[in-house]
Design a protein around this motif. Structure first.
Motif, PDB file in Angstrom:
ATOM      1  N   VAL A  28     -30.030 -25.329 -15.285  1.00  0.00           N
ATOM      2  CA  VAL A  28     -30.337 -24.152 -14.485  1.00  0.00           C
ATOM      3  C   VAL A  28     -31.214 -23.182 -15.270  1.00  0.00           C
ATOM      4  O   VAL A  28     -31.241 -23.207 -16.495  1.00  0.00           O
ATOM      5  N   ILE A  49     -24.959 -25.340 -10.195  1.00  0.00           N
ATOM      6  CA  ILE A  49     -24.016 -24.698 -11.110  1.00  0.00           C
ATOM      7  C   ILE A  49     -22.648 -25.389 -11.123  1.00  0.00           C
ATOM      8  O   ILE A  49     -21.690 -24.862 -11.684  1.00  0.00           O
ATOM      9  N   ARG A  74     -17.577 -18.152 -10.114  1.00  0.00           N
ATOM     10  CA  ARG A  74     -18.887 -18.589  -9.617  1.00  0.00           C
ATOM     11  C   ARG A  74     -18.902 -18.592  -8.098  1.00  0.00           C
ATOM     12  O   ARG A  74     -17.873 -18.705  -7.447  1.00  0.00           O
ATOM     13  N   GLU A  76     -20.948 -20.794  -5.601  1.00  0.00           N
ATOM     14  CA  GLU A  76     -21.869 -21.935  -5.481  1.00  0.00           C
ATOM     15  C   GLU A  76     -22.823 -21.781  -4.302  1.00  0.00           C
ATOM     16  O   GLU A  76     -23.954 -22.266  -4.352  1.00  0.00           O
ATOM     17  N   ASN A  79     -25.532 -19.516  -5.731  1.00  0.00           N
ATOM     18  CA  ASN A  79     -25.969 -19.826  -7.105  1.00  0.00           C
ATOM     19  C   ASN A  79     -25.781 -18.635  -8.044  1.00  0.00           C
ATOM     20  O   ASN A  79     -26.690 -18.242  -8.761  1.00  0.00           O
ATOM     21  N   LEU A  81     -23.278 -16.934 -11.084  1.00  0.00           N
ATOM     22  CA  LEU A  81     -22.237 -17.066 -12.090  1.00  0.00           C
ATOM     23  C   LEU A  81     -21.745 -15.669 -12.443  1.00  0.00           C
ATOM     24  O   LEU A  81     -22.547 -14.768 -12.685  1.00  0.00           O
TER      25      LEU A  81
END
Length: 92
Positions: A28, A49, A74, A76, A79, A81
């Motif tokens: 990433v 991720i 996170r 998902e 995207n 974190l």
């Protein structure tokens, strides 16, 4: 110059900032980082991720930016974190 709370955005076409997961290069790249009070960060990335797990170490480094911390969550779908930040520094 130290990094204060706020948002930094990066242009993927001109600046590809790599992210390391547990001291290994991940798949990433950084798109945006937002630093929040209490040493937390929101890291928006490009790429998959799914390898990032809670407690994993994350390191982001470029010529201008150094960030080090741990994954605390996170998202998902977007995207993103969520991290605890141990070190954050911008070079001027």
């Amino acid at each position: 110059m130290s990094l204060t709370y706020g948002k930094l955005m990066f242009n993927q076409e001109t600046e590809r900032i790599l992210i390391y997961l547990n001291n290994r290069l991940s798949n990433v790249t950084l798109q945006e980082i937002r630093l929040k009070p209490l040493n937390n960060g929101i890291v928006h990335v490009t790429g998959d991720i799914s390898d990032f797990k809670i407690g994993d170490r994350i390191n982001i480094a470029s010529e201008k930016l150094i960030v080090s911390g741990r994954i605390i969550g996170r998202d998902e779908q977007n995207n993103i974190l969520f991290t605890s930040i141990e070190i954050a520094f911008i070079r001027g």
